[in-house]
Enzyme design. Sequence first.
Site, PDB file in Angstrom:
ATOM      1  N   CYS A 143     -44.973 -47.821 -79.709  1.00 48.23           N
ATOM      2  CA  CYS A 143     -46.336 -48.277 -80.652  1.00 48.23           C
ATOM      3  C   CYS A 143     -47.504 -49.687 -80.428  1.00 48.23           C
ATOM      4  O   CYS A 143     -47.053 -50.049 -78.973  1.00 48.23           O
ATOM      5  CB  CYS A 143     -45.604 -49.114 -81.401  1.00 48.23           C
ATOM      6  SG  CYS A 143     -44.798 -50.850 -81.208  1.00 48.23           S
ATOM      7  N   CYS A 161     -46.090 -52.575 -79.127  1.00 43.90           N
ATOM      8  CA  CYS A 161     -44.973 -52.834 -78.249  1.00 43.90           C
ATOM      9  C   CYS A 161     -46.554 -53.134 -76.954  1.00 43.90           C
ATOM     10  O   CYS A 161     -45.936 -53.599 -75.600  1.00 43.90           O
ATOM     11  CB  CYS A 161     -44.355 -52.359 -78.088  1.00 43.90           C
ATOM     12  SG  CYS A 161     -43.249 -52.285 -79.016  1.00 43.90           S
ATOM     13  N   GLU A 180     -39.060 -51.437 -76.878  1.00 44.70           N
ATOM     14  CA  GLU A 180     -39.671 -52.124 -75.021  1.00 44.70           C
ATOM     15  C   GLU A 180     -39.981 -53.763 -75.841  1.00 44.70           C
ATOM     16  O   GLU A 180     -39.116 -54.387 -74.508  1.00 44.70           O
ATOM     17  CB  GLU A 180     -40.752 -51.278 -75.284  1.00 44.70           C
ATOM     18  CG  GLU A 180     -41.398 -49.898 -75.013  1.00 44.70           C
ATOM     19  CD  GLU A 180     -41.289 -49.247 -76.294  1.00 44.70           C
ATOM     20  OE1 GLU A 180     -40.197 -50.006 -77.403  1.00 44.70           O
ATOM     21  OE2 GLU A 180     -41.668 -48.459 -76.146  1.00 44.70           O
ATOM     22  N   GLU A 196     -33.017 -51.405 -85.622  1.00 41.68           N
ATOM     23  CA  GLU A 196     -33.276 -51.794 -87.056  1.00 41.68           C
ATOM     24  C   GLU A 196     -32.785 -52.574 -88.411  1.00 41.68           C
ATOM     25  O   GLU A 196     -31.587 -53.571 -88.204  1.00 41.68           O
ATOM     26  CB  GLU A 196     -33.761 -50.300 -87.767  1.00 41.68           C
ATOM     27  CG  GLU A 196     -34.430 -49.433 -86.794  1.00 41.68           C
ATOM     28  CD  GLU A 196     -34.050 -47.833 -87.309  1.00 41.68           C
ATOM     29  OE1 GLU A 196     -32.724 -47.342 -88.055  1.00 41.68           O
ATOM     30  OE2 GLU A 196     -34.389 -47.286 -86.317  1.00 41.68           O
ATOM     31  N   ASN A 231     -34.204 -49.667 -79.839  1.00 46.38           N
ATOM     32  CA  ASN A 231     -34.687 -50.646 -81.077  1.00 46.38           C
ATOM     33  C   ASN A 231     -32.968 -51.215 -81.757  1.00 46.38           C
ATOM     34  O   ASN A 231     -32.312 -50.587 -81.971  1.00 46.38           O
ATOM     35  CB  ASN A 231     -35.128 -49.511 -81.647  1.00 46.38           C
ATOM     36  CG  ASN A 231     -34.144 -47.549 -81.874  1.00 46.38           C
ATOM     37  OD1 ASN A 231     -33.854 -47.677 -80.697  1.00 46.38           O
ATOM     38  ND2 ASN A 231     -35.331 -47.207 -83.495  1.00 46.38           N
TER      39      ASN A 231
HETATM   40  N1  THU Z   1     -39.625 -47.349 -81.844  1.00 43.76           N
HETATM   41  C1  THU Z   1     -39.281 -47.849 -80.768  1.00 43.76           C
HETATM   42  O1  THU Z   1     -38.261 -48.357 -80.267  1.00 43.76           O
HETATM   43  N2  THU Z   1     -40.430 -48.018 -79.594  1.00 43.76           N
HETATM   44  C2  THU Z   1     -41.295 -47.273 -79.743  1.00 43.76           C
HETATM   45  O2  THU Z   1     -42.378 -47.255 -78.807  1.00 43.76           O
HETATM   46  C3  THU Z   1     -41.216 -45.863 -81.343  1.00 43.76           C
HETATM   47  C4  THU Z   1     -40.816 -46.739 -82.172  1.00 43.76           C
HETATM   48  C5  THU Z   1     -38.101 -47.401 -83.068  1.00 43.76           C
HETATM   49  C6  THU Z   1     -38.634 -48.139 -83.905  1.00 43.76           C
HETATM   50  C7  THU Z   1     -37.462 -47.692 -85.331  1.00 43.76           C
HETATM   51  O3  THU Z   1     -36.282 -47.750 -85.403  1.00 43.76           O
HETATM   52  C8  THU Z   1     -37.697 -45.802 -84.840  1.00 43.76           C
HETATM   53  O4  THU Z   1     -37.961 -45.642 -83.202  1.00 43.76           O
HETATM   54  C9  THU Z   1     -38.607 -45.413 -86.207  1.00 43.76           C
HETATM   55  O5  THU Z   1     -40.189 -45.771 -85.400  1.00 43.76           O
END
Ligand code: THU
Length: 133
Positions: A87, A90, A55, A44, A42
């Site tokens: 999520c 994704c 993902e 941010e 991820n």
């Molecule tokens: N996140 C993911 O990378 N994948 C997911 O399926 C759920 C959430 C990340 C996004 C954010 O940077 C952190 O997790 C908290 O939500």
Amino acid sequence: MELSELKEKAKEVAKNAHAPYSSFRVGSAILTRSGNVYVGCNVENTSYGLTTCAERNAIASAVSTEGKIELECVVVYTPTEKPATPCGVCRQVIQEFNGSDIKVHCCCDSDEVLDTSIKKLLPEAFNLDDFKK
Ligand code: THU
């Protein structure tokens, strides 16, 4: 490639996450139908809504390298005691890359795993068939 190796790769790449806001480091390893593996974490942003999940970053890497891809399976690692599923955004992006079904394996810091599929996670998805007029 063995599922256990994909899980290791997902956990390993989570270390690279840019997660200064949530401190929640997620990793993903995906296997394409052509047999190649891609990873993503991820990323941010200070404008929170611009965050991209592990993902989707793994999928972007696969498409950038191979062009047309079909996904065999997606592994997601979350730094939790229980496995967490991708999520909603994704899920929609994952289902774009296979006409049939895609395995989704969710792993975490305990031995607990959640093995499912994109059709189970996103039934009745908006897809290419709907898009055709
Ligand atoms: N996140 C993911 O990378 N994948 C997911 O399926 C759920 C959430 C990340 C996004 C954010 O940077 C952190 O997790 C908290 O939500």
